[in-house]
Design an enzyme around this catalytic site. Structure first.
Site, PDB file in Angstrom:
ATOM      1  N   PHE A 137      -1.310 -83.520  68.410  1.00 54.44           N
ATOM      2  CA  PHE A 137      -0.194 -83.302  67.474  1.00 54.44           C
ATOM      3  C   PHE A 137       0.202 -84.642  66.886  1.00 54.44           C
ATOM      4  CE2 PHE A 137       4.071 -82.730  65.899  1.00 54.44           C
ATOM      5  CZ  PHE A 137       3.981 -81.511  65.252  1.00 54.44           C
ATOM      6  N   ASP A 222      -1.379 -92.819  69.172  1.00 56.28           N
ATOM      7  CA  ASP A 222      -0.095 -92.221  68.840  1.00 56.28           C
ATOM      8  C   ASP A 222       0.727 -92.173  70.118  1.00 56.28           C
ATOM      9  OD1 ASP A 222       1.995 -90.410  68.547  1.00 56.28           O
ATOM     10  OD2 ASP A 222       0.879 -89.047  67.253  1.00 56.28           O
ATOM     11  N   LYS A 251      10.505 -91.188  68.185  1.00 53.02           N
ATOM     12  CA  LYS A 251      11.287 -90.486  69.219  1.00 53.02           C
ATOM     13  C   LYS A 251      12.216 -91.389  70.031  1.00 53.02           C
ATOM     14  CE  LYS A 251       8.269 -86.439  69.823  1.00 53.02           C
ATOM     15  NZ  LYS A 251       9.103 -85.297  69.503  1.00 53.02           N
TER      16      LYS A 251
HETATM   17  C1  LIG Z   1       2.459 -87.247  69.686  1.00 55.56           C
HETATM   18  C2  LIG Z   1       3.349 -86.942  68.520  1.00 55.56           C
HETATM   19  N1  LIG Z   1       3.063 -87.485  67.331  1.00 55.56           N
HETATM   20  C3  LIG Z   1       3.828 -87.241  66.248  1.00 55.56           C
HETATM   21  C4  LIG Z   1       4.932 -86.413  66.310  1.00 55.56           C
HETATM   22  C5  LIG Z   1       5.739 -86.172  65.077  1.00 55.56           C
HETATM   23  O1  LIG Z   1       6.980 -86.836  65.166  1.00 55.56           O
HETATM   24  P1  LIG Z   1       8.180 -86.412  64.216  1.00 55.56           P
HETATM   25  O2  LIG Z   1       8.599 -85.042  64.598  1.00 55.56           O
HETATM   26  O3  LIG Z   1       9.259 -87.451  64.469  1.00 55.56           O
HETATM   27  O4  LIG Z   1       7.692 -86.481  62.804  1.00 55.56           O
HETATM   28  C6  LIG Z   1       5.252 -85.810  67.533  1.00 55.56           C
HETATM   29  C7  LIG Z   1       6.406 -84.891  67.624  1.00 55.56           C
HETATM   30  O5  LIG Z   1       6.502 -84.055  68.481  1.00 55.56           O
HETATM   31  C8  LIG Z   1       4.443 -86.075  68.671  1.00 55.56           C
HETATM   32  O6  LIG Z   1       4.698 -85.522  69.860  1.00 55.56           O
END
Ligand SMILES: Cc1ncc(COP(=O)(O)O)c(C=O)c1O
Length: 302
Positions: A137, A222, A251
């Protein structure tokens, strides 16, 4: 407002994109949340890995309040004292050399992908392939939803940006087969989160590093969900010792204030030239106050 009014009014005006619990919250303190009917809850969700200091931590409240009274926003065409403090703190905490600040995880990944594409194009026009993992994700923008290895998030948004390929997470052979000279980056979560908690072997991450080196592709981690001490170390890459070229965060780094960004090692710092990337709000004074207070408080309170 009572709980019913809050829920009815929100349902009436907000786009129906979330499946929400019938819970109308008014405030929080530490690991507790309180609803409009006066019920108390133990918060195991923490805003989906966001409230790294709990709710209403005095240090974060003080930092944001004082900054708001001083300077909330100017523009990145100027320098601010609080941005200087925040970026130094980020660099010292992450172990990288340079940072770019944005407002969310998706934006952080979007920027990292753009940097990798720019890097690839500087080598040759055909070096634009991006490898990501099944069940990953990475966000909800067009680029990051395409990077996300879950078709359910992509359906209905076609045509998707070109150049993405997906490999089963943790499967070294699949990664080896997917790699070639046209790959500009491999984007992985060092532990998968949203698609299920999948912990890869250290060998997988080490080999991914070696494959990226072999094909002159960037390794991008990520750490939007794994970052900010959530796995016991500041960032999950520190467990395996496999250092990516780009690491994204969001986050928990703002303790609840919307921030995101990415860090790189020095040799990548000049792939973007002035004007190549940016944003109005990234690195905003209030956001930087939140970052600085969150990181220093985690450090001070161990
Ligand atoms: C691993 C990861 N990358 C990216 C995101 C996307 O972040 P945002 O919701 O702040 O755009 C998330 C959100 O859950 C995530 O868990």
């Amino acid at each position: 407002m009572d709980a019913k009014t809050i829920i009815d009014q929100t349902e009436k005006y907000y786009l129906p994109v979330f499946g929400r619990y019938q819970l109308a919250l008014t405030h929080g303190k530490g690991c507790k949340l309180y609803d409009a009917d006066g019920n108390e809850y133990l918060d195991f969700l923490a805003g989906i890995a966001v409230n790294s200091l709990g709710h209403a931590h005095p240090a974060l409240v003080k930092a944001i309040s004082e900054q708001a009274a001083k300077l909330m926003h100017c523009s990145n065409i100027y320098y601010t004292d609080i941005q200087a403090k925040a970026v130094k703190e980020i660099i010292e905490t992450t172990g990288f050399d340079r940072v770019f600040l944005a407002n969310s995880g998706a934006e952080a990944n979007e920027g990292a992908i753009k940097l990798a594409r720019k890097y690839g194009h500087q080598k040759n026009e055909g070096k634009y392939r991006i490898i990501t993992a099944v069940h990953s994700f990475h966000g909800r923008t067009m680029m990051t939803v395409t990077a996300t290895g879950q078709p359910k998030y992509q359906q209905g948004y076609e045509p998707l940006p070109a150049g993405f390929d997906y490999v089963p997470y943790g499967d070294l052979e699949a990664l080896r087969e997917a790699m070639d000279e046209d790959v500009c980056c491999v984007l992985l979560e060092p532990i998968q989160g949203e698609g299920g908690v999948h912990v890869p072997s250290d060998t997988y991450l080490h080999e991914a590093r070696l494959l990226c080196d072999k094909y002159d592709a960037l390794l991008v981690f990520d750490e939007i969900q794994t970052g900010v001490a959530r796995t016991g170390k500041w960032f999950a890459y520190m467990h395996s010792g496999v250092k990516p070229d780009i690491m994204t965060f969001a986050k928990g780094i703002g303790g609840g204030f919307p921030v995101g960004g990415f860090v790189v090692t020095e040799w990548l710092a000049h792939v973007f030239k002035p004007g190549d990337h940016g944003g109005t709000f990234g690195g905003n004074a209030l956001a930087c106050a939140a970052i600085y207070a969150t990181l220093t408080t985690i450090k001070n309170e161990n």
